[in-house]
Design an enzyme around this catalytic site. Structure first.
Site, PDB file in Angstrom:
ATOM      1  N   SER A 251       0.845  -1.186   0.000  1.00 23.44           N
ATOM      2  CA  SER A 251       0.000   0.000   0.000  1.00 23.44           C
ATOM      3  C   SER A 251       0.879   1.232   0.000  1.00 23.44           C
ATOM      4  O   SER A 251       2.093   1.139   0.118  1.00 23.44           O
ATOM      5  CB  SER A 251      -0.917   0.016   1.219  1.00 23.44           C
ATOM      6  OG  SER A 251      -0.182   0.400   2.361  1.00 23.44           O
ATOM      7  N   LYS A 252       0.247   2.376  -0.122  1.00 23.84           N
ATOM      8  CA  LYS A 252       1.015   3.629  -0.253  1.00 23.84           C
ATOM      9  C   LYS A 252       1.942   3.856   0.934  1.00 23.84           C
ATOM     10  O   LYS A 252       2.887   4.623   0.830  1.00 23.84           O
ATOM     11  CB  LYS A 252       0.132   4.884  -0.351  1.00 23.84           C
ATOM     12  CG  LYS A 252      -1.201   4.793  -1.026  1.00 23.84           C
ATOM     13  CD  LYS A 252      -2.335   4.293  -0.175  1.00 23.84           C
ATOM     14  CE  LYS A 252      -2.960   3.062  -0.773  1.00 23.84           C
ATOM     15  NZ  LYS A 252      -4.029   2.392  -0.274  1.00 23.84           N
ATOM     16  N   ARG A 253       1.643   3.212   2.045  1.00 25.87           N
ATOM     17  CA  ARG A 253       2.496   3.429   3.206  1.00 25.87           C
ATOM     18  C   ARG A 253       3.907   2.896   3.003  1.00 25.87           C
ATOM     19  O   ARG A 253       4.825   3.253   3.712  1.00 25.87           O
ATOM     20  CB  ARG A 253       1.901   2.734   4.433  1.00 25.87           C
ATOM     21  CG  ARG A 253       0.693   3.442   5.019  1.00 25.87           C
ATOM     22  CD  ARG A 253       0.134   2.593   6.123  1.00 25.87           C
ATOM     23  NE  ARG A 253      -0.027   1.217   5.645  1.00 25.87           N
ATOM     24  CZ  ARG A 253      -0.120   0.153   6.407  1.00 25.87           C
ATOM     25  NH1 ARG A 253      -0.049   0.284   7.694  1.00 25.87           N
ATOM     26  NH2 ARG A 253      -0.279  -1.048   5.887  1.00 25.87           N
TER      27      ARG A 253
END
Length: 484
Positions: A251-253
RNA sequence: GGCCCGUUGGUCUAGCGGCUUAGGACGCCGCCCUCUCACGGCGGAAACCAGGGGUUCGAAUCCCCUACGGGCUACCA
């Protein structure tokens, strides 16, 4: 049965993203594998947008996904087909199933279902549809209709084992009770995922359904639908997921995962494609650097791994640098120009007038570029006439030999209109003779005097790319530094 | 909870019963090239093949169990 190893014009694959945001590297890899397979076997590559969940935003997302695919070079032959344009088709098939008794109307509300599900969970039972509306009498149906309830349509799931034959995973067998009667048409008239895919893949003639592993468990439901409707079941290939370095779902994290961000950061599409292919697929021979065409040639489903892959940016960077090094200067320069422009080093006019110089800079810098964007940092010495000293550069100013080298350099520079590959060594020799310095004591002051730095690309590049005028000016300000 | 899938150096992976003292690549370290940096070349450290049971003359490779990771279990896709 189409298998790897021979040409089959009947091959048809598809990539079917749902427009929930951007194309990330997992989706990109699924798209890539489908693309490679289609091209390898002269098949058709279909792009389909699974946008039936009208609650989510999508227009912007669809545009982004298409752009990313194009950037990667993954061209498709059909589509993009949108499921929202086919709603009446799904409805028609659902009604047909209703007529044949393969499905039934369910009037339970989401709230009722949720309550029941929770109760089953509490009692440690498998939370699944309990069959409340499976055998409604006409009276009960009329009653619900009178109440104004809108029914969903559920598939009457047959009570039997299902075997899924997966090209990547082999045979996977599911017990007869693996699923309850699931919804095929929601009460708002839109199809559920499992229903829409089956209708689409059947109607569009897809022969191999190649998708992410998260869909593996959905497959037996779909197989049951194919069979209930008398459709030929396609082949399946489920590709494992790509995990973040912390082994979680991407994910973007976890830093950059969106394809368009890699583009912005200065990665080459051919490097992306090369790297992504290596996550989960292994080349038959030791070779690891591939162009798209070479991937098409080498790709095969039987070398696709079953285990999930953790994505590692270091290797991507290496692959990117390798592709940069292989690229010819003309093409590379075109890709570098946007970065040179935004750094303020060139403009529309100088891009044309200084093209020869820019090509030399490109060639000189090529081995040092990992990302295209690195050029902004690496090319600064050619465009910024102000000296920015680094530690070693500063140190060289204090060396004993330095003043003599600077003076000799200035004198020699006066003798030349320009320095070239042919006369460069001759000039160096002259400076050496005049100053009496050689080796490190000669080169480091030279370098520091015109770039401010103690290290960097070959002096032959620097001295032949900069004009004598530029070098003299820089040397003079370096002399000031020595005196100060 | 149930059902599925997976587990080889830090990472990507080769391996599909004997060819393996487990091979390659990235990264890391050292050497060479060199004025320096980068590129390149050479070499090195790094995996008790998740753990435990079997099967077999022989298992990283086949079977079972356990652990861990992931997925699904929706009127999301």
């Amino acid at each position: 049965m189409p298998t790897d190893g021979f040409i089959n014009a009947e091959v048809k694959v598809r990539f079917a993203p749902s427009p929930t945001g951007y194309l990330h590297i997992g989706g990109a890899r699924t798209a890539l594998f489908n693309y490679l397979y289609a091209r390898k076997f002269n098949g058709t590559f279909l792009l389909r947008i699974e946008d039936t969940d009208i609650k989510r935003e999508k227009e912007d997302s669809i545009v982004r996904i298409l752009e990313d695919m194009k950037w990667l070079g993954l061209s498709w032959d059909e589509g993009p087909v949108r499921q929202t344009q086919r709603l009446d088709i799904y409805k028609k098939f659902a009604e047909e199933m209703l007529e044949k008794g393969l499905a039934f109307k369910c009037y339970c509300t989401p709230e009722e279902l949720e309550t029941k599900r929770q109760k089953m969970k509490d009692e440690k039972l498998n939370p699944r549809y309990d069959g409340t509306c499976r055998h409604l009498t006409p009276e009960q149906t009329a009653q619900f209709e009178a109440e104004g309830r809108k029914p969903a349509i559920r598939f009457r799931v047959p009570d039997r084992k299902v075997t899924v034959n997966d090209l990547v995973r082999g045979e996977v067998i599911y017990d007869e009770d693996f699923a309850g009667d699931f919804v095929i048409l929601k009460s708002d008239g839109t199809p559920s995922y499992n229903f829409a895919v089956v209708i689409d893949d059947y109607q569009m003639g897809v022969t191999i359904v190649m998708r992410g592993e998260e869909h593996l468990v959905n497959t037996p439901r779909q197989v049951l639908l194919y069979e209930a409707m008398g459709f030929q079941v396609p082949q399946f290939a489920h590709i494992s997921m790509i995990l973040s370095p912390s082994r979680e779902k991407l994910s973007k994290r976890h830093g950059t995962v969106a394809v368009d961000l890699f583009k912005q950061e200065g990665y080459l599409p051919e490097a992306m494609v090369n790297y992504i292919a290596l996550l989960g697929w292994s080349p038959p021979e030791g070779k690891e650097l591939f162009s798209l065409d070479e991937l098409i040639e080498a790709f095969s489903l039987d070398r696709v791994a079953k285990n999930p892959a953790v994505y590692d940016v270091e290797k991507l960077k290496w692959i990117n640098s390798q592709h940069i090094q292989k690229m010819d200067n003309e093409k590379l320069l075109e890709l570098l120009i946007p970065y040179l422009k935004s750094a303020g080093f060139v403009n529309d006019e100088t891009v044309v007038s200084k093209r020869e110089t820019l090509l030399k800079i490109t060639e000189a810098l090529k081995p040092r570029l990992v990302l295209l964007s690195d050029v902004a940092r690496e090319a600064a010495i050619f465009f910024d006439d102000e000296l920015h000293f680094d530690e070693q550069g500063k140190e060289a100013l204090g060396w004993e030999a330095t003043p003599a080298v600077f003076d000799a350099f200035l004198e020699v520079l006066d003798e030349y209109e320009s320095l070239t590959a042919d006369n460069f060594m001759e000039a160096i020799k002259k400076i050496q003779k005049k100053s009496g310095a050689k080796g490190k004591n000669l080169y480091v002051p030279l370098r520091a005097g015109i770039t401010g730095q103690g290290h960097g690309i070959d002096m032959s590049w620097i001295m032949t790319i900069l004009t004598p005028e530029q070098m003299k000016n820089r040397l003079k300000s370096a002399k000031q530094m020595v005196l100060a």
